[in-house]
Enzyme design. Structure first.
Site, PDB file in Angstrom:
ATOM      1  N   CYS A   1       6.125  -5.276   2.031  1.00 19.64           N
ATOM      2  CA  CYS A   1       4.860  -4.833   1.442  1.00 19.64           C
ATOM      3  C   CYS A   1       4.238  -3.644   2.165  1.00 19.64           C
ATOM      4  O   CYS A   1       3.283  -3.046   1.664  1.00 19.64           O
ATOM      5  CB  CYS A   1       3.872  -5.994   1.399  1.00 19.64           C
ATOM      6  SG  CYS A   1       4.444  -7.377   0.401  1.00 19.64           S
TER       7      CYS A   1
ATOM      8  N   HIS B   1      -0.693  -5.779  -6.860  1.00 18.14           N
ATOM      9  CA  HIS B   1       0.135  -5.509  -5.686  1.00 18.14           C
ATOM     10  C   HIS B   1       1.579  -5.165  -6.064  1.00 18.14           C
ATOM     11  O   HIS B   1       2.471  -5.999  -5.969  1.00 18.14           O
ATOM     12  CB  HIS B   1       0.091  -6.734  -4.761  1.00 18.14           C
ATOM     13  CG  HIS B   1       0.965  -6.651  -3.561  1.00 18.14           C
ATOM     14  ND1 HIS B   1       1.223  -5.470  -2.889  1.00 18.14           N
ATOM     15  CD2 HIS B   1       1.666  -7.614  -2.897  1.00 18.14           C
ATOM     16  CE1 HIS B   1       2.024  -5.719  -1.867  1.00 18.14           C
ATOM     17  NE2 HIS B   1       2.311  -7.002  -1.862  1.00 18.14           N
TER      18      HIS B   1
ATOM     19  N   CYS C   1       0.073  -6.759   5.682  1.00 13.94           N
ATOM     20  CA  CYS C   1       1.029  -7.778   6.128  1.00 13.94           C
ATOM     21  C   CYS C   1       2.305  -7.608   5.313  1.00 13.94           C
ATOM     22  O   CYS C   1       2.285  -7.058   4.215  1.00 13.94           O
ATOM     23  CB  CYS C   1       0.460  -9.182   5.940  1.00 13.94           C
ATOM     24  SG  CYS C   1       0.096  -9.610   4.219  1.00 13.94           S
TER      25      CYS C   1
END
Length: 433
Positions: A96, A389, A419
């Protein structure tokens, strides 16, 4: 003469950025691939920046869930976007935090003087995930392809069992722990004492802040309009995941997903599967000045860190943030805005708690906590829970969003954290002056 960074390297300017709307998977962008989205955003970014494409010398781009037809996504973005073919490209991946890695990689090349103008970003299509065959079927297909006669081509398939014909979806669990990110977030909520209400309050703030930002026109310069193929009759011009009308009562009514009996992580306080792409335009400070371009801000410091994924999988930001602040010669008190990627509200709350914790500071070998984040300065225009996301695009979205808001408010500094899978964390310190 261009101002140098404190370590004597050239200063890295972020001069522009752009993203597509972030949309729920299998909706508006269902017929587009990650490459399509990456190409679209890079083409538009170059046009909006009014920069001669020949000024570009590098593109660093990433994708977390790789497609089956464009493995070198960065190079394919260059070629399909119609950019000069002389532009070198590299594909990066850090789960990510992929587009943070892309920005840092491009930025370090600029700082060292091996690049002057670069594009960095990421793209993701959760509507178009790679579907793999079983290993026996893959072996049969390979053996069949080498055969010269029809009977010989059919023979390998006679060995297969019915189960071998089933498609194999991408793995969603951590290889080393066997837990999905959602299950790990649930584990963090329990171990850190994060209540359901606190998670829902963070989710509510994300949606309301994002809705407010859209209504105020804050995203007008950040989000492009995308005519949607194949008919191009519809134009995607906004994120379709923001819920302006949600409430604590509505969020509280949702059932837990990962621990149905005792859990607190729900679809409402977690980021959704999303399609989208985002990109940043970086230059050396000297090149920006020569081209008459006013930077949005500068990359002052960065840090990547890691922790045991079997412990607190998504607490990487609490390890990376103090390193980035140290490298910037700053403390949390020097930071005007904080942008923290919201994979899950439980993860955000856990990281905030760790940053303010004396016990966690001791674990880091620090004399005192990093500090307490003022919630009024956290994700002020919404975060990933509301905006979505697309894994590889999120970092670039957050960096650009933070810089635009600093300018809007006349502020100077921002801390960005993300994160990532595997217990990884990324942190970036941005400054305007």
């Amino acid at each position: 003469m261009a101002k140098a960074a404190s370590n004597g390297q050239r200063r890295v300017a972020i001069v522009n950025g752009l993203r597509t709307p972030f949309v729920k998977a299998s909706t508006v962008f269902a017929d587009l691939t990650a490459l399509d989205l990456g190409r679209i955003v890079v083409q538009e970014l170059v046009q909006r920046a009014e920069i001669d494409p020949n000024e570009l010398d590098s593109v660093v781009f990433g994708q977390v869930i790789p497609g089956l037809t464009a493995a070198s996504i960065a190079r394919e973005v260059v070629l399909t976007a119609g950019l000069p073919r002389k532009i070198e490209a590299s594909t990066v991946a850090r789960a990510c935090a992929t587009s943070v890695q892309a920005m840092v990689s491009a930025g370090m090349a600029i700082a060292l003087g091996t690049s002057d103008v670069a594009i960095a970003g990421g793209t993701e299509s959760m509507s178009d995930p790679p579907i793999f065959t079983s290993r026996p079927l893959a072996h049969a297909l390979a053996e069949s392809s080498r055969a010269r006669t029809l009977p010989a081509r059919l023979k390998p398939f006679q060995k297969l069992a019915p189960k071998d014909l089933l498609p194999v979806p991408p793995a969603i669990a951590e290889y080393t722990t066997g837990l999905s990110m959602g299950e790990s977030a649930e584990k963090m909520a329990k171990e850190n004492g994060i209540s359901r209400r606190e998670q829902d309050e963070l989710a509510l703030a994300s949606h309301h802040n994002a809705a407010r930002a859209w209504k105020a026109g804050h995203f007008a310069a950040e989000v492009m309009h995308v005519p949607v193929p194949p008919k191009y009759a519809k134009v995607a011009d906004t994120d379709n995941l923001v819920r302006a009308d949600t409430s604590l009562e509505a969020l509280a009514a949702l059932k837990p997903v990962f621990d149905r009996k005792y859990g607190t992580v729900t679809a409402g306080n977690a980021s959704p599967l999303t399609d989208g792409a985002a990109a940043l335009l970086l230059m050396s400070e000297a090149r920006a000045k020569a081209l008459g371009v006013e930077p949005l801000g500068y990359l002052r410091a960065h840090a990547f860190a890691a922790t045991d994924p079997a412990d607190q999988l998504l607490q990487g930001p609490a390890y990376a943030a103090p390193l980035a602040l140290d490298r910037a010669g700053m403390t949390l008190g020097d930071i005007d805005l904080v942008e923290m990627h919201e994979a899950f509200a439980a993860q955000v709350a856990s990281n905030l708690r760790a940053l303010a914790s004396k016990g966690f500071a001791k674990k880091l070998g620090r004399a005192s906590p990093v500090g307490e984040v003022d919630r009024a300065r956290l994700n002020v225009n919404g975060g990933s829970i509301a905006l979505g996301h697309p894994f590889a695009a999120t970092g670039a979205r957050i960096v650009h969003q933070a810089l635009r808001e600093l300018k809007r408010r006349g502020l100077a500094t921002a801390l960005v954290t993300v994160c990532a899978q595997g217990g990884l964390g990324a942190a970036v310190v941005l400054e305007r002056a």
